[in-house]
Design a protein around this motif. Structure first.
Motif, short mmCIF file in Angstrom:
data_model
loop_
_atom_site.label_atom_id
_atom_site.label_comp_id
_atom_site.label_asym_id
_atom_site.label_seq_id
_atom_site.Cartn_x
_atom_site.Cartn_y
_atom_site.Cartn_z
N VAL A 175 1.08 -1.25 -0.15
CA VAL A 175 0.08 -0.22 0.32
C VAL A 175 0.70 1.10 0.12
N VAL A 176 2.43 1.65 0.99
CA VAL A 176 3.14 2.89 0.67
C VAL A 176 3.79 2.77 -0.38
N PHE A 177 4.06 1.41 -0.58
CA PHE A 177 5.33 1.74 -2.06
C PHE A 177 4.49 0.54 -3.10
N PRO A 178 3.45 0.68 -3.43
CA PRO A 178 2.93 -0.01 -4.62
C PRO A 178 3.97 0.23 -6.55
N ALA A 179 3.14 -0.44 -6.68
CA ALA A 179 3.67 -1.17 -8.46
C ALA A 179 2.38 -0.92 -9.49
N TRP A 180 1.39 -0.62 -9.08
CA TRP A 180 -0.18 -0.30 -9.98
C TRP A 180 -0.21 -0.62 -11.47
N GLU A 181 -0.51 -1.77 -11.92
CA GLU A 181 -0.33 -2.32 -12.96
C GLU A 181 -1.09 -1.36 -14.47
N THR A 182 -2.46 -1.36 -14.32
CA THR A 182 -2.77 0.44 -13.99
C THR A 182 -2.67 0.78 -14.90
#
Length: 692
Positions: A509-516
């Motif tokens: 949550v703090v350090f995400p790597a979103w794919e969207t």
């Protein structure tokens, strides 16, 4: 998707137990390897040595269950060797907390980066770090660390030897991959009977091609039944689509459509029979009724024009299948190169070069793999230090849980976090209750550990929650061999497991790597490869004498790979609690449908490639040139959140239609369908406005 909905879906996925085919003989063989190693070290050594050696055999067994086309003995040896090195270095660094924390940070960073090479490398590396965290807690000296590492390596040797001495369904993975490809094409033929534009998932064909990559030694030992069928399946698929298509194939209704349905059904029956025989390693039994349908009637087929040509090609390919069922085609030369009769697998040096290239590609801050590696390193070291400061002992359970839970994407991390805690709860309660009530001795605990390993191997693919319960109980019984007071630390283990899971999920949550946000880039890549595929096919129509089959084939493989990358990314993006950034879910689905249609239309044209003696087509050459100029600009527009412009392609099509007049051929009809799908893509992307 909102956070509440995303967490609900992740929890549901983590608690799901899937029904899948079990391999009891393979599970029994892996458990025997663990039993042999534990029994020998208990008899000749000490309980502490038995624990470390058992982890080596257990991890090597897990590696052999991963979906890889490499030989299983090689996987077992590689996993055990890596674990032995990791454990030895861990023992050397464990004497000083600062040194061990630094070593853990570097090791977990490398483990996270191993996902760039592939999922099998990532899973094996994760297992390596998790086991190392447990084994280094067993007291020993430097010489003892060497002994522990050697015994861990011995576990891999034992597992590899058992695979060689007692093979269970050799070439089974390759047989299943090839049979699945043929069965997928058969199912496609059946669906085309009712839906002439039914979609086709190329993944079975991609898996079959990966399974067909062999070393020279494997090529000499490969069963004859595994030769030739894959390329025949590749040839049949576009012919089926061209026969069923209402524009370039049989008429939508009437005798032609009835005849096409008969041919499609008979082809599906033949392919199913071949797939069944390959899967079970038995001779092919072809139904005579289906073969009678696939023969040219005395009065001639009730098909005309392109549909007739497609039917005749289909009959010719099915004839090749029939001949292959009697005597496999050895003269088929695949993509392996000049003079080869198999697809060569990369050598070890080639694999190392490919791995280094993959790592260099991911060395950028926007990479989800690099962010995963950094996240894993920080969480593992933080969990180790935090758990060590607590008065519970067994501090390795927190970083172990974090390492096992964290994955490069949001969905797997949160679903595995829930499954890990529930599975650990069940495993600790079962193992702790048995050891507390029965107080088993070393040999009884070893037998219980082997039983847990056997169940783990058997149900590994049913779900992570079941696997977590079995692994936890296995660890509990193993540590009981060395005299650990498990019954007194149940609450501490559960608390540390919860701590590790919470740290892992909080870190994402703090350090995400979103794919969207990456959807548009992958969509542009797919558009580019589809464009190259279409250009290669139209070039073949434009200059038949200069046609290069490898050019079309390579463009098709690139388009398939780009499609698979996009679909995997889109599936992961659906589970993320992120509002769309430039591409809504509805627009993404519409764009995916449009690009799938462009690939299908190009495949139809590939099924009608002219003979080399056919005259050149200036119209097809002009259309290919228009595509060559428009596709790169369109891909750039997709990345920049602008609708693509297909004016050049539309103008070229208009010129082609004017010259064709009232007698359009297959080429112009295919070009019309292609332009329609490209217009659908532009319309789908226009639904999402560019942000201010």
């Amino acid at each position: 998707m909102t956070w509440s909905h995303a967490l609900k879906e992740s929890t549901r996925t983590g608690l799901t137990i899937e029904r899948t085919r079990l391999d009891p003989l393979v599970a029994l063989r892996g458990a025997c390897g663990v039993a042999i190693v534990i029994g020998l070290t208990l008899w000749l050594g000490s309980p502490t040595l038995a624990v470390s050696s058992a982890f080596g055999a257990f991890s090597a067994g897990i590696a052999t269950f991963q979906r890889s086309w490499r030989p299983r003995p090689a996987l077992a040896l590689a996993a055990a060797a890596l674990l032995a090195v990791s454990t030895f270095l861990g023992y050397l660094a464990a004497a000083h907390t600062v040194t061990f924390v630094l070593m853990l940070a570097v090791w977990t960073l490398l483990t996270g980066m191993s996902w760039a090479i592939g999922p099998v490398s990532g899973l094996v590396s994760t297992q390596m770090v998790a086991v190392m965290l447990v084994t280094v807690t067993l007291p020993t000296s430097v010489l003892g660390a060497l002994e522990h590492a050697a015994l861990i390596g011995l576990g891999g040797v034992v597992q590899a030897a058992l695979i060689v001495l007692f093979p269970v369904r050799p070439w089974g993975a390759q047989r299943d991959a090839l049979a699945d490809a043929l069965a997928a094409v058969a199912d496609y033929a059946r669906r085309l009977r009712h839906d002439p534009i039914a979609p086709f998932d190329p993944k079975p064909l991609m898996d079959a091609r990966s399974a067909a990559a062999l070393t020279p030694r494997q090529a000499r030992r490969r069963p004859r039944q595994l030769r030739g069928y894959r390329l025949l399946a590749e040839r049949i698929r576009p012919v089926l689509a061209s026969l069923a298509d209402p524009v370039v194939g049989a008429a939508p209704e009437g005798p032609e459509r009835d005849r096409a349905r008969e041919l499609l059904g008979a082809t599906a029956t033949v392919l199913d029979a071949v797939a069944h025989a390959i899967r079970r390693g038995k001779p092919v039994r072809l139904p005579p009724e289906a073969m009678a349908v696939l023969e040219v009637p005395p009065t001639g087929p009730m098909l005309n024009g392109p549909a007739r040509r497609a039917a005749l090609r289909l009959m010719a390919v099915v004839t090749d299948v029939v001949e292959s069922s009697d005597e496999p085609v050895e003269a088929v030369t695949a993509e392996g190169g000049k003079g080869r009769r198999y697809l060569p697998r990369p050598t070890v040096a080639g694999m190392l070069r490919a791995a280094l290239r993959a790592l260099r590609r991911e060395m950028r801050w926007s990479s989800r793999v690099l962010r995963h590696a950094v996240r894993l390193s920080v969480v593992a070291t933080s969990g180790y230090l935090l758990a060590g400061a607590l008065p519970w002992g067994h501090g390795y359970w927190a970083p172990l849980t974090s390492v096992m839970v964290l994955r490069p994407d949001f969905g797997q991390t949160f679903s595995r976090g829930v499954a890990r805690f529930i599975g650990t709860l069940a495993g600790v309660l079962i193992g702790g209750t048995v050891t507390a009530l029965a107080d088993p001795g070393p040999y009884a605990s070893a037998a219980l550990a082997v039983l847990c390993a056997a169940v783990m191997y058997l149900v590994m693919r049913t779900g992570f929650i079941v696997a977590s319960a079995c692994v936890t109980a296995y660890v509990v019984f193993l540590l009981d061999i060395a005299g650990e007071a498990v019954g007194q630390t149940v609450q501490a283990r559960l608390a540390l497991t919860l701590l590790g899971g919470v740290l892992a999920m909080a870190a994402y949550v703090v350090f995400p790597a979103w794919e969207t946000p990456l959807l548009r880039d992958r969509l542009a890549d797919w558009l580019t490869t589809n464009g190259r595929y279409a250009i290669a096919v139209f070039d073949a129509h434009a200059r038949p004498a200069d046609r290069r089959p490898r050019q079309v084939r390579e463009a098709l493989l690139d388009a398939r790979a780009a499609r698979a990358d996009y679909e995997q990314l889109e599936l992961r993006a659906q589970r993320e609690p992120v509002r769309h950034r430039g591409l809504s879910r509805r627009a993404a689905q519409a764009a995916q449908t449009a690009l799938s249609t462009t690939g299908r239309v190009t495949m139809l044209l590939e099924a009608h490639l002219p003979d080399r003696a056919a005259p050149p087509s200036k119209e097809a050459e002009d259309f290919a040139a228009a595509l060559r100029a428009a596709v790169p600009k369109a891909a750039e527009a997709v990345r920049e959140r602008r609708p693509p412009d297909w004016t050049l392609v539309q103008e070229s099509l208009a010129r082609w239609q004017a010259r064709a007049g009232d007698h359009p051929g297959v080429g112009v009809r295919g070009a019309e369908l292609l332009v329609e799908s490209l217009d659908d893509l532009a319309e789908a992307l226009a639904r999402t406005k560019k942000p201010r």
